[in-house]
Design a protein around this motif. Sequence first.
Motif, mmCIF file in Angstrom:
data_model
loop_
_atom_site.group_PDB
_atom_site.id
_atom_site.type_symbol
_atom_site.label_atom_id
_atom_site.label_comp_id
_atom_site.label_asym_id
_atom_site.label_seq_id
_atom_site.Cartn_x
_atom_site.Cartn_y
_atom_site.Cartn_z
ATOM 1 N N SER A 159 39.710 62.381 -12.012
ATOM 2 C CA SER A 159 40.788 61.480 -12.435
ATOM 3 C C SER A 159 40.605 60.070 -11.877
ATOM 4 O O SER A 159 41.229 59.124 -12.356
ATOM 5 C CB SER A 159 42.150 62.034 -12.001
ATOM 6 N N LEU A 160 39.744 59.905 -10.873
ATOM 7 C CA LEU A 160 39.484 58.605 -10.260
ATOM 8 C C LEU A 160 38.221 57.934 -10.819
ATOM 9 O O LEU A 160 37.903 56.813 -10.432
ATOM 10 C CB LEU A 160 39.333 58.772 -8.743
ATOM 11 N N ARG A 161 37.539 58.601 -11.726
ATOM 12 C CA ARG A 161 36.277 58.090 -12.270
ATOM 13 C C ARG A 161 36.506 56.875 -13.170
ATOM 14 O O ARG A 161 37.456 56.828 -13.939
ATOM 15 C CB ARG A 161 35.590 59.194 -13.081
ATOM 16 N N LYS A 162 35.590 55.915 -13.075
ATOM 17 C CA LYS A 162 35.580 54.810 -14.026
ATOM 18 C C LYS A 162 35.082 55.323 -15.372
ATOM 19 O O LYS A 162 34.222 56.212 -15.428
ATOM 20 C CB LYS A 162 34.683 53.675 -13.532
ATOM 21 N N LYS A 163 35.547 54.745 -16.439
ATOM 22 C CA LYS A 163 35.300 55.272 -17.782
ATOM 23 C C LYS A 163 33.820 55.436 -18.102
ATOM 24 O O LYS A 163 33.419 56.411 -18.743
ATOM 25 C CB LYS A 163 35.968 54.377 -18.828
ATOM 26 N N GLU A 164 32.968 54.503 -17.691
ATOM 27 C CA GLU A 164 31.551 54.539 -18.067
ATOM 28 C C GLU A 164 30.677 55.274 -17.055
ATOM 29 O O GLU A 164 29.458 55.321 -17.201
ATOM 30 C CB GLU A 164 31.009 53.114 -18.252
ATOM 31 N N GLN A 165 31.267 55.864 -16.021
ATOM 32 C CA GLN A 165 30.466 56.474 -14.958
ATOM 33 C C GLN A 165 29.946 57.853 -15.312
ATOM 34 O O GLN A 165 30.680 58.694 -15.850
ATOM 35 C CB GLN A 165 31.293 56.605 -13.678
ATOM 36 N N LEU A 166 28.673 58.087 -14.979
ATOM 37 C CA LEU A 166 28.176 59.456 -14.930
ATOM 38 C C LEU A 166 28.923 60.176 -13.818
ATOM 39 O O LEU A 166 29.203 59.606 -12.761
ATOM 40 C CB LEU A 166 26.681 59.474 -14.620
ATOM 41 N N PHE A 167 29.245 61.453 -14.045
ATOM 42 C CA PHE A 167 29.982 62.234 -13.055
ATOM 43 C C PHE A 167 29.087 63.357 -12.571
ATOM 44 O O PHE A 167 28.622 64.195 -13.358
ATOM 45 C CB PHE A 167 31.263 62.794 -13.675
ATOM 46 N N ILE A 168 28.848 63.383 -11.266
ATOM 47 C CA ILE A 168 27.959 64.369 -10.660
ATOM 48 C C ILE A 168 28.751 65.243 -9.695
ATOM 49 O O ILE A 168 29.481 64.732 -8.841
ATOM 50 C CB ILE A 168 26.802 63.691 -9.908
ATOM 51 N N THR A 169 28.624 66.554 -9.839
ATOM 52 C CA THR A 169 29.247 67.474 -8.895
ATOM 53 C C THR A 169 28.167 68.046 -7.976
ATOM 54 O O THR A 169 27.098 68.443 -8.431
ATOM 55 C CB THR A 169 29.953 68.645 -9.616
ATOM 56 N N VAL A 170 28.455 68.081 -6.678
ATOM 57 C CA VAL A 170 27.543 68.674 -5.702
ATOM 58 C C VAL A 170 28.354 69.587 -4.794
ATOM 59 O O VAL A 170 29.253 69.124 -4.084
ATOM 60 C CB VAL A 170 26.825 67.598 -4.859
ATOM 61 N N ASP A 171 28.060 70.891 -4.840
ATOM 62 C CA ASP A 171 28.755 71.836 -3.962
ATOM 63 C C ASP A 171 28.236 71.709 -2.538
ATOM 64 O O ASP A 171 27.108 71.259 -2.309
ATOM 65 C CB ASP A 171 28.550 73.271 -4.460
ATOM 66 N N ASN A 172 29.036 72.186 -1.580
ATOM 67 C CA ASN A 172 28.641 71.975 -0.184
ATOM 68 C C ASN A 172 27.498 72.881 0.268
ATOM 69 O O ASN A 172 26.934 72.681 1.344
ATOM 70 C CB ASN A 172 29.850 72.129 0.750
#
Length: 290
Positions: free
Chosen positions: A77-90
């Motif tokens: 919900s805090l991502r900028k519109k044009e940003q790639l979104f990367i998830t990294v688990d711990n």
Amino acid sequence: MISPMISYVTWNRMGLTVRNLSTLLSCHEDFELFIIDNNSQDDTWAFINSLEDRRIKNRIRFNVNRGHVYATNYNLSLRKKEQLFITVDNDVNIHSPQWITQFVRAFEEFPEMGLLGAVPQQYYNNYRLTYLRKERNGVSCLETTKGFVEGCCQCIRPEVFDMLGYWDEENCLGDLEICYRIRHFTPYKVGFLPSIVIDQMQQIPCSECIAFEMCSLNKPVNTCFSMQERKNLNSGFKDSYSFRYKEYIKETTKGKVKAYCPSIHDPESMGKGSYNMQKAQKNFSLYAGL
């Protein structure tokens, strides 16, 4: 190009978080890191607060663990519109020094791919999925024709979120449902990027842990790993509530439910898709043990 956003959600297992988050921050590439501590009961939050890196844009500790999907959607919900979104688990330790550049190049070479993930090498041997190998200009990826892409380390192009919104909080099955929606309700494909090398070590002996001196637990009787094992609900949750995912497939196939999933963290998203607050809250409460 806007620097990619990395969502890092952790819960207990400080030994892994210290090892793997330190490795992530040793990478010299540019990114924006958003860290969530899902109410760890070890010394994880103290370690996170000790970090100094200009790329850390937000760090927060939730007072209750409402599950990984709840936390990931908060970051999303805090991502900028044009940003790639990367998830990294711990539990993900990334060995490839230019791994973000590899994700970016892969999306440039394969505009049809909406989601790409990195997994340990043994994953390809243990799970016999059907792959379509693609190669262009020295870059290769594996498109999956069935199954899903493990959610431990994923990169998703921003256009996917324009179409699909958030991870589904009504079934909270994460990687399983997001891959299904991408395949069936967007023009994009999903797959793996095998050039990114990671490991997913699950435990570290206290005697070998670089966080030993900062850990206040009563070792070895009570460790950050034994604490996590006692409280982890992921496996049981999937076993007990996978029927909700099957119901969701039927409802979307028949057009009864939209593929766009709103989030409790984004009030504006509620008008773009259906949202069963009762189901979502029940999922969050189950993880919280309420």
